[in-house]
Design a protein around this motif. Structure first.
Motif, PDB file in Angstrom:
ATOM      1  N   LYS A 175      39.948 -34.769  34.830  1.00  0.00           N
ATOM      2  CA  LYS A 175      40.154 -33.896  35.597  1.00  0.00           C
ATOM      3  C   LYS A 175      40.352 -34.388  37.241  1.00  0.00           C
ATOM      4  CE  LYS A 175      36.808 -30.741  33.294  1.00  0.00           C
ATOM      5  NZ  LYS A 175      35.966 -29.661  33.447  1.00  0.00           N
ATOM      6  N   TYR A 191      31.657 -36.566  39.371  1.00  0.00           N
ATOM      7  CA  TYR A 191      30.120 -36.611  39.494  1.00  0.00           C
ATOM      8  C   TYR A 191      28.991 -36.765  38.384  1.00  0.00           C
ATOM      9  CZ  TYR A 191      29.723 -31.925  37.289  1.00  0.00           C
ATOM     10  OH  TYR A 191      29.533 -31.022  36.143  1.00  0.00           O
ATOM     11  N   ASN A 318      36.677 -26.970  29.852  1.00  0.00           N
ATOM     12  CA  ASN A 318      37.852 -26.367  30.267  1.00  0.00           C
ATOM     13  C   ASN A 318      38.324 -27.141  31.671  1.00  0.00           C
ATOM     14  OD1 ASN A 318      35.619 -25.229  31.978  1.00  0.00           O
ATOM     15  ND2 ASN A 318      37.093 -24.366  33.111  1.00  0.00           N
TER      16      ASN A 318
END
Ligand code: NAP
Length: 328
Positions: A175, A191, A318
């Protein structure tokens, strides 16, 4: 349909697949074959039997939300059989919608799933939330949590168009790479790789944070607060880290950190901007068509897999907008 209201984290037992008769559309209604349906974090609130900004789903009734599909029967002069439309429909193969509540889909601008993401409610949330609540100015630093999701990915790109430095928090290296390599974010923080969010943020946003667009809450937000600059704006869009909590969390208060920098914290609801959705959709559509605004959808196939797609939002399955391909 909704079979059970969850306590804490929902699971597949909350949902049930049922067959029922399709009623013919009345005057002013459309019967739509659902091609894609949207699953969204706010729907967790609709599983509760409690007052909220979205009505609770009823037990034993079909869930509803954003859909795109094809008109198969029309009770309205405004739409013909074969037209592609988007609106609020049921999680089903076919759904009846009021013709006055749908809008047309233009495949020359983007494919169908995009009308549930960048060109749908999440895109409009990003647009109004950033521009009207965050009010970014050129040269400022904008931090976005949930940055690789439907709303966050659009927020970051609009902030870049406004001349800001943009930092995104997201939950995987893939991501983060999408944010920085494809969407133009200046930095991304995975994170899940570090607990030292404050240190990571200091590196990524050395001049502090002027706008924080918060999609998640929790420890990420705790880490952003001490980095807020004088006159910073916090747009509280979502708090997905808390949606499965049974009680509003309490703990060490962060509010003292807002005093000296005179921070403005404002909750936002996309529906408040409804009167201007048309203009926003026009601008978002133009940016998508020109390639200035990129988008991605994660597609799960099959109506029967809609619950999994929804639950996956809470574990970050997602990238971009999560949709379900019902009969795409
Ligand atoms: N106020 C409004 O009008 C409005 C309108 C639309 C959406 N929203 C809110 O905006 C937020 C984003 O919505 P969206 O549709 O764009 O969803 P999304 O970001 O596409 O999907 C949710 C994402 O949240 C992240 N996440 C899940 N649990 C988390 C946790 N505990 N800590 C940190 N990140 C977590 C996951 O990504 P990672 O892999 O990064 O963890 C997941 O992919 C949601 O909170 C939603 O409720 C508000």
């Amino acid at each position: 349909m909704l079979a059970k209201r969850p306590a804490g984290e929902p699971d597949a037992s909350c949902f049930e697949l049922r067959e029922s008769e399709i009623r013919e559309p009345r005057h002013g209604e459309l019967l739509v074959r659902v091609r894609y349906l949207s699953v969204d974090p706010y729907m967790r609130g609709r599983m509760r039997d409690a007052e909220s900004y979205a009505e609770p789903w009823e037990l034993g009734e079909p869930m509803n939300g954003g859909i795109v599909g094809e008109v198969v029967e029309s009770g309205s002069d405004a739409y013909e059989v074969g037209d592609l439309v988007t609106g609020n429909g049921t999680w089903a193969d076919y759904s009846r919608l009021d013709a006055g509540d749908v809008s047309s889909v233009n495949l020359d601008v983007a494919d169908l799933p995009a009308y549930l993401g960048v060109l749908g409610m999440p895109g409009r949330t990003a647009y109004f939330g950033l521009l009207e609540v965050g009010e970014p100015k050129p040269g400022e630093t904008v931090v976005v949590s949930g940055a690789a999701g439907a709303v966050g990915s659009v927020v970051g790109q609009i902030a870049k168009m406004n001349g800001c430095r943009v930092v995104g928090f997201a939950g995987s290296d893939e991501k983060v790479a999408w944010l920085t390599d494809d969407l133009g974010f200046d930095a991304g923080i995975n994170y899940k790789r570090t607990d030292e969010y404050r240190d990571a943020l200091e590196d990524a946003a050395p001049d502090g944070v002027d706008v924080y667009f918060d999609n998640v809450g929790g420890p990420i937000t705790d880490a952003v607060f001490p980095a807020l600059n004088v006159d910073a704006r916090v747009a509280v869009c979502g708090q997905i880290a808390h949606y499965n909590d049974e009680e509003v969390p309490t703990g060490p208060r962060k509010l003292p950190q807002l005093i000296a920098p005179r921070v403005t914290v404002q909750g936002l609801l996309v529906s408040d901007f409804a009167a201007r959705f048309g203009k926003a959709s026009e601008r978002l559509g133009a940016w998508v068509a020109s390639g200035d605004l990129r988008h991605r959808e994660t597609v799960v196939d099959g109506l029967e897999n809609a619950p999994d797609a929804f639950l996956g939002l809470f574990s970050g399955e997602n990238v971009g907008k999560q949709v379900v391909n019902v009969s795409g």
